[in-house]
Design an enzyme around this catalytic site. Structure first.
Site, mmCIF file in Angstrom:
data_model
loop_
_atom_site.group_PDB
_atom_site.id
_atom_site.type_symbol
_atom_site.label_atom_id
_atom_site.label_comp_id
_atom_site.label_asym_id
_atom_site.label_seq_id
_atom_site.Cartn_x
_atom_site.Cartn_y
_atom_site.Cartn_z
ATOM 1 N N TYR A 57 0.838 -1.208 0.000
ATOM 2 C CA TYR A 57 0.000 0.000 0.000
ATOM 3 C C TYR A 57 0.874 1.260 0.000
ATOM 4 O O TYR A 57 1.617 1.523 0.943
ATOM 5 C CB TYR A 57 -0.934 0.033 1.217
ATOM 6 C CG TYR A 57 -1.920 -1.132 1.310
ATOM 7 C CD1 TYR A 57 -2.039 -2.065 0.281
ATOM 8 C CD2 TYR A 57 -2.725 -1.302 2.426
ATOM 9 C CE1 TYR A 57 -2.943 -3.130 0.376
ATOM 10 C CE2 TYR A 57 -3.631 -2.354 2.528
ATOM 11 C CZ TYR A 57 -3.717 -3.258 1.496
ATOM 12 O OH TYR A 57 -4.603 -4.303 1.599
ATOM 13 N N HIS A 115 0.144 -11.869 1.371
ATOM 14 C CA HIS A 115 -0.913 -11.027 0.792
ATOM 15 C C HIS A 115 -1.741 -11.755 -0.270
ATOM 16 O O HIS A 115 -2.968 -11.632 -0.315
ATOM 17 C CB HIS A 115 -0.256 -9.768 0.190
ATOM 18 C CG HIS A 115 -1.165 -8.601 0.056
ATOM 19 N ND1 HIS A 115 -0.747 -7.310 0.240
ATOM 20 C CD2 HIS A 115 -2.484 -8.513 -0.245
ATOM 21 C CE1 HIS A 115 -1.775 -6.484 0.047
ATOM 22 N NE2 HIS A 115 -2.831 -7.198 -0.244
HETATM 23 P P1 NAP Z 1 -14.316 -0.927 1.484
HETATM 24 O O1 NAP Z 1 -13.836 -0.821 2.872
HETATM 25 O O2 NAP Z 1 -15.488 -1.792 1.198
HETATM 26 O O3 NAP Z 1 -14.685 0.520 0.924
HETATM 27 C C1 NAP Z 1 -13.914 1.667 1.121
HETATM 28 C C2 NAP Z 1 -14.675 2.847 0.531
HETATM 29 O O4 NAP Z 1 -15.943 2.956 1.184
HETATM 30 C C3 NAP Z 1 -13.990 4.184 0.692
HETATM 31 O O5 NAP Z 1 -14.224 4.909 -0.488
HETATM 32 C C4 NAP Z 1 -14.714 4.839 1.857
HETATM 33 O O6 NAP Z 1 -14.779 6.249 1.750
HETATM 34 C C5 NAP Z 1 -16.095 4.255 1.711
HETATM 35 N N1 NAP Z 1 -16.747 4.120 3.006
HETATM 36 C C6 NAP Z 1 -16.221 3.654 4.164
HETATM 37 N N2 NAP Z 1 -17.124 3.689 5.154
HETATM 38 C C7 NAP Z 1 -18.252 4.201 4.611
HETATM 39 C C8 NAP Z 1 -19.523 4.491 5.135
HETATM 40 N N3 NAP Z 1 -19.813 4.251 6.412
HETATM 41 N N4 NAP Z 1 -20.456 5.016 4.292
HETATM 42 C C9 NAP Z 1 -20.181 5.260 2.994
HETATM 43 N N5 NAP Z 1 -18.977 4.992 2.436
HETATM 44 C C10 NAP Z 1 -18.019 4.469 3.240
HETATM 45 O O7 NAP Z 1 -13.175 -1.385 0.480
HETATM 46 P P2 NAP Z 1 -11.590 -1.652 0.552
HETATM 47 O O8 NAP Z 1 -10.842 -0.432 0.918
HETATM 48 O O9 NAP Z 1 -11.250 -2.352 -0.702
HETATM 49 O O10 NAP Z 1 -11.425 -2.752 1.704
HETATM 50 C C11 NAP Z 1 -11.154 -2.440 3.034
HETATM 51 C C12 NAP Z 1 -9.731 -2.780 3.441
HETATM 52 O O11 NAP Z 1 -9.464 -4.168 3.237
HETATM 53 C C13 NAP Z 1 -8.647 -2.099 2.592
HETATM 54 O O12 NAP Z 1 -8.485 -0.753 2.908
HETATM 55 C C14 NAP Z 1 -7.461 -2.981 2.920
HETATM 56 O O13 NAP Z 1 -6.931 -2.644 4.195
HETATM 57 C C15 NAP Z 1 -8.094 -4.363 2.925
HETATM 58 N N6 NAP Z 1 -7.994 -5.056 1.607
HETATM 59 C C16 NAP Z 1 -7.231 -6.175 1.530
HETATM 60 C C17 NAP Z 1 -7.087 -6.849 0.335
HETATM 61 C C18 NAP Z 1 -6.243 -8.083 0.271
HETATM 62 O O14 NAP Z 1 -5.923 -8.533 -0.836
HETATM 63 N N7 NAP Z 1 -5.901 -8.667 1.397
HETATM 64 C C19 NAP Z 1 -7.742 -6.388 -0.828
HETATM 65 C C20 NAP Z 1 -8.539 -5.252 -0.719
HETATM 66 C C21 NAP Z 1 -8.669 -4.609 0.504
HETATM 67 P P3 NAP Z 1 -13.757 7.286 2.454
HETATM 68 O O15 NAP Z 1 -12.392 6.650 2.448
HETATM 69 O O16 NAP Z 1 -13.861 8.480 1.602
HETATM 70 O O17 NAP Z 1 -14.215 7.545 3.864
#
Ligand code: NAP
Length: 272
Positions: A57, A115
C-alpha cells in the site's frame, strides 16, 4: 461499543481500520497524510484496536502513516496487521521484507499475512517457515494468509512446524458471499481461525442500499452498519472497512455493540 473477537490469544475489535489508498495505492501519495493520520487516530479513540496495512500500500507509505498514527497510543492495546507481497516470497527475502515493514511501522507486527498466494507453493512454504522464525525473533507475533482458498489454506496449514495460521483475510461482503458458499467460513470456524473480511462495504456501494437502510431503521442503524453487522455477526469474523472521512469511521465503529436478529440477517441477504 467494543465488540471483541479472538485472534490467537489476543482480542481485537470486530471492526478494524483498512488502509488501502491511505498513503497512496501502487505509489506513495503524501497529499493526504494529515487527514489519514487523523482518521486512524479517531478510529483508535473510538475504541478500535485493529489496523490493517501492507507493504504494497503506497509502496510502504501506508505503513509509515500507520506508524505515525499509533504513536500517541499504548502500543500493547493495538493489533497491527501487515502483509508481504508475493515478489518477496522466499526465506531470505521474507525476513528482509518483514523487518523493513516493522521499521516503517516503527514497531513489531502483530499479524503478518501472505498477501496473495503467488505462483509457487514451494515459495509459500519457505515464506511460512521464515515467518515462524520471525515470530521467534519477536518481529511478528502471529502468522496468517490472505486470498487463500480452502484447499490452499489446508495445504499451508500442513507445512507449519511450530506455529499455526490464525487468520485468512479474504473478500467477504453481503454482495460477495464466496466464503459462505465455498465452505471456507465454516472450515475456519471449526479450525478456530479468524476470517478477516476485506472490501466489506463493496467500496461504499452497500452504504447506499435502500433495502439495508430499511432494515437498519428498527435498530437505529444505517445501511453501512447493517452490512458490516451482517459479517461480524459470526463469532470468527472481523471486518476491516477503509474510511478516511471521520463520519465514515464513526459510522463503521457503530456497526459494533448490537446484533441483527436472525430473521433480519436473512432479509439482508435478499437486499443485494
Ligand atoms: P471498502 O472498505 O469496502 O470501501 C472503502 C470505501 O468505502 C472508501 O471509499 C470509503 O470512503 C467508503 N466508506 C467507508 N465507510 C463508509 C460508510 N460508512 N459510508 C459510505 N462509504 C463508506 O473497500 P476496501 O478499501 O477495498 O477494503 C477495506 C480494506 O481491506 C482495505 O483498505 C485494505 O486494508 C483491505 N484489503 C485487503 C485486500 C487483500 O488482498 N488482502 C484487498 C482489498 C482490501 P472514504 O475513504 O472516503 O471515507
Amino acid at each position: 461499543m467494543r465488540d471483541m473477537k479472538r485472534i490467537g490469544n489476543d482480542r481485537v475489535t470486530s471492526i478494524g481500520l483498512g488502509t488501502w489508498g491511505i498513503g497512496g495505492k501502487e505509489f506513495p501519495d503524501y497529499s493526504h497524510d494529515r487527514e489519514a493520520i487523523e482518521a486512524l487516530r479517531y478510529g483508535i479513540e473510538l475504541g478500535i484496536n485493529l489496523i490493517d496495512t501492507a507493504e504494497f500500500y503506497g509502496a510502504g507509505h501506508s505503513e509509515e502513516l500507520v506508524g505515525e498514527a499509533i504513536k500517541p497510543f499504548d502500543r500493547d492495546e493495538l493489533f497491527i496487521v501487515s502483509k508481504i507481497w508475493p515478489t518477496h516470497f522466499g526465506y531470505d527475502s521474507a525476513i528482509k521484507a518483514a523487518k523493513a515493514s516493522a521499521k516503517r511501522l516503527g514497531t513489531y507486527i502483530d499479524l503478518y499475512l501472505l498477501h496473495w498466494p503467488g505462483d509457487s507453493f514451494e515459495k509459500i512454504k519457505q515464506t511460512l517457515h521464515a515467518l515462524e522464525d520471525l515470530v521467534d525473533e519477536g518481529i511478528i507475533r502471529y502468522i496468517g494468509v490472505s486470498n487463500f482458498d480452502l484447499e490452499l489454506l489446508r495445504r499451508s496449514q500442513e507445512v507449519m512446524r511450530r506455529y499455526e495460521i490464525v487468520v485468512n483475510q479474504v473478500k467477504y461482503s453481503l454482495m460477495d458471499r464466496t466464503p459462505e458458499e465455498t465452505g471456507l467460513l465454516e472450515y475456519m470456524k471449526k479450525e478456530g481461525m479468524t476470517l478477516m473480511a476485506y472490501t466489506p462495504l463493496e467500496k461504499g456501494i452497500l452504504a447506499r442500499n435502500k433495502c439495508l437502510e430499511e432494515i437498519g431503521k428498527k435498530y437505529g442503524k444505517t445501511a453501512a452498519q447493517v452490512a458490516l453487522n451482517y459479517l461480524i455477526w459470526e463469532d470468527n469474523v472481523v471486518a476491516i472497512p477503509k474510511a478516511i472521512r471521520k463520519e465514515h469511521v464513526k459510522e463503521n465503529a457503530g456497526a459494533m455493540g448490537w446484533r441483527l436478529s436472525k430473521e433480519d440477517r436473512e432479509r439482508a441477504r435478499l437486499c443485494v
